[in-house]
Write an enzyme that holds these catalytic residues in place. Sequence first.
Site, PDB file in Angstrom:
ATOM      1  N   HIS A  28       0.840  -1.202   0.000  1.00  0.00           N
ATOM      2  CA  HIS A  28       0.000   0.000   0.000  1.00  0.00           C
ATOM      3  C   HIS A  28       0.876   1.254   0.000  1.00  0.00           C
ATOM      4  O   HIS A  28       0.608   2.209  -0.717  1.00  0.00           O
ATOM      5  CB  HIS A  28      -0.884   0.051   1.254  1.00  0.00           C
ATOM      6  CG  HIS A  28      -1.902  -1.041   1.365  1.00  0.00           C
ATOM      7  ND1 HIS A  28      -1.820  -2.011   2.335  1.00  0.00           N
ATOM      8  CD2 HIS A  28      -3.023  -1.299   0.661  1.00  0.00           C
ATOM      9  CE1 HIS A  28      -2.870  -2.828   2.223  1.00  0.00           C
ATOM     10  NE2 HIS A  28      -3.610  -2.423   1.207  1.00  0.00           N
ATOM     11  N   SER A 176      -0.028  -8.855   1.477  1.00  0.00           N
ATOM     12  CA  SER A 176      -1.482  -8.761   1.532  1.00  0.00           C
ATOM     13  C   SER A 176      -1.892  -8.572   2.989  1.00  0.00           C
ATOM     14  O   SER A 176      -1.250  -9.133   3.888  1.00  0.00           O
ATOM     15  CB  SER A 176      -2.095 -10.063   1.003  1.00  0.00           C
ATOM     16  OG  SER A 176      -3.442 -10.164   1.400  1.00  0.00           O
TER      17      SER A 176
HETATM   18  P1  AMP Z   1      -6.662  -3.564  -0.434  1.00  0.00           P
HETATM   19  O1  AMP Z   1      -6.445  -2.762   0.808  1.00  0.00           O
HETATM   20  O2  AMP Z   1      -6.215  -4.976  -0.300  1.00  0.00           O
HETATM   21  O3  AMP Z   1      -8.035  -3.398  -0.991  1.00  0.00           O
HETATM   22  O4  AMP Z   1      -5.673  -2.962  -1.536  1.00  0.00           O
HETATM   23  C1  AMP Z   1      -5.655  -1.596  -1.827  1.00  0.00           C
HETATM   24  C2  AMP Z   1      -4.754  -1.375  -3.015  1.00  0.00           C
HETATM   25  O5  AMP Z   1      -3.444  -1.837  -2.726  1.00  0.00           O
HETATM   26  C3  AMP Z   1      -5.210  -2.125  -4.274  1.00  0.00           C
HETATM   27  O6  AMP Z   1      -4.964  -1.316  -5.421  1.00  0.00           O
HETATM   28  C4  AMP Z   1      -4.316  -3.334  -4.275  1.00  0.00           C
HETATM   29  O7  AMP Z   1      -4.106  -3.902  -5.554  1.00  0.00           O
HETATM   30  C5  AMP Z   1      -3.029  -2.732  -3.738  1.00  0.00           C
HETATM   31  N1  AMP Z   1      -2.160  -3.765  -3.184  1.00  0.00           N
HETATM   32  C6  AMP Z   1      -2.462  -4.680  -2.219  1.00  0.00           C
HETATM   33  N2  AMP Z   1      -1.401  -5.491  -2.010  1.00  0.00           N
HETATM   34  C7  AMP Z   1      -0.421  -5.090  -2.845  1.00  0.00           C
HETATM   35  C8  AMP Z   1       0.908  -5.533  -3.124  1.00  0.00           C
HETATM   36  N3  AMP Z   1       1.460  -6.554  -2.478  1.00  0.00           N
HETATM   37  N4  AMP Z   1       1.619  -4.870  -4.069  1.00  0.00           N
HETATM   38  C9  AMP Z   1       1.076  -3.823  -4.741  1.00  0.00           C
HETATM   39  N5  AMP Z   1      -0.164  -3.360  -4.529  1.00  0.00           N
HETATM   40  C10 AMP Z   1      -0.906  -3.980  -3.605  1.00  0.00           C
END
Ligand code: AMP
Length: 273
Positions: A28, A176
């Site tokens: 993030h 993640s």
């Molecule tokens: P989330 O909080 O999981 O909904 O993710 C928010 C944003 O962060 C989304 O655009 C995801 O694709 C991105 N994101 C989550 N994990 C990663 C990662 N390991 N590398 C790059 N972007 C990420």
Amino acid sequence: MQQTADDLRKEGKRIGFVPTMGYLHEGHLALVRKARELSDIVVVSIFVNPTQFGPNEDFSKYPRDLERDQNLLEQEKTDIIFFPEKNEMYPERYFTFVQVRELEDHLCGLSRKGHFIGVATIVAKLFNIVKPHYAVFGRKDYQQLTIIERMVRDLNMDIEIVPFPTVREENGLAMSSRNTYLSPEERERGLLIYTSMKKAEELFKSGERDAAVLKKEAERILSSGSGVDIEYVSISDAETLTELVRIQKKAVLAIACRVGKTRLIDNTILTEA
Ligand code: AMP
């Protein structure tokens, strides 16, 4: 927030936006830094969006720690942290949803019915509230990124979607928020996803274009340790997400697995040179 966005735009400021569900990690934060590079004002939203979780999914137990997230974002000099309440985003008698057809009928959309309607709806709403010039999304969620790009194009939204590469832990595991569910032993098993992806990628680089051969090799590695339940190993057209038999243009190798109770996804682009 809308008023602030209007004022910033009137002052000629470029707004960069990173939507998240919080419990932030380095992935993030890399997106936030990218937004910083592109814009004058960086807005990060934190909202665990109920409409993108199915009835048997982890909405109520999704990890949350707003204070920790705020600290991390302050260190990144985030200008605005937007963390709306559930009933602000979905008040009583909320009826409107955004559906990006076709693209939802593949990969994660098959087992997570309605998930991408929830995603497209919340992102469209956040775009209308934050009014960004740029929005940065991770390639880690490849189908989500594709769907958002298509929504922006189909609905003539005046926003540039900026894709960002997957940020990984040193050993290769894609970062993640859900990794926090994994025991140390499950983390080890989760690594098989990366190993299998790399092996398939190697075969592709050495000239193999038969999707079945690559998928079989990835599946073989995933099944080599007990306790990784494969949901899918897919090789699809990188634009339409339809499954491929032979790889003749840009493709995406995508994997979804369950390690214990935790669902993990990852992907890599297969492209010439
Ligand atoms: P989330 O909080 O999981 O909904 O993710 C928010 C944003 O962060 C989304 O655009 C995801 O694709 C991105 N994101 C989550 N994990 C990663 C990662 N390991 N590398 C790059 N972007 C990420």
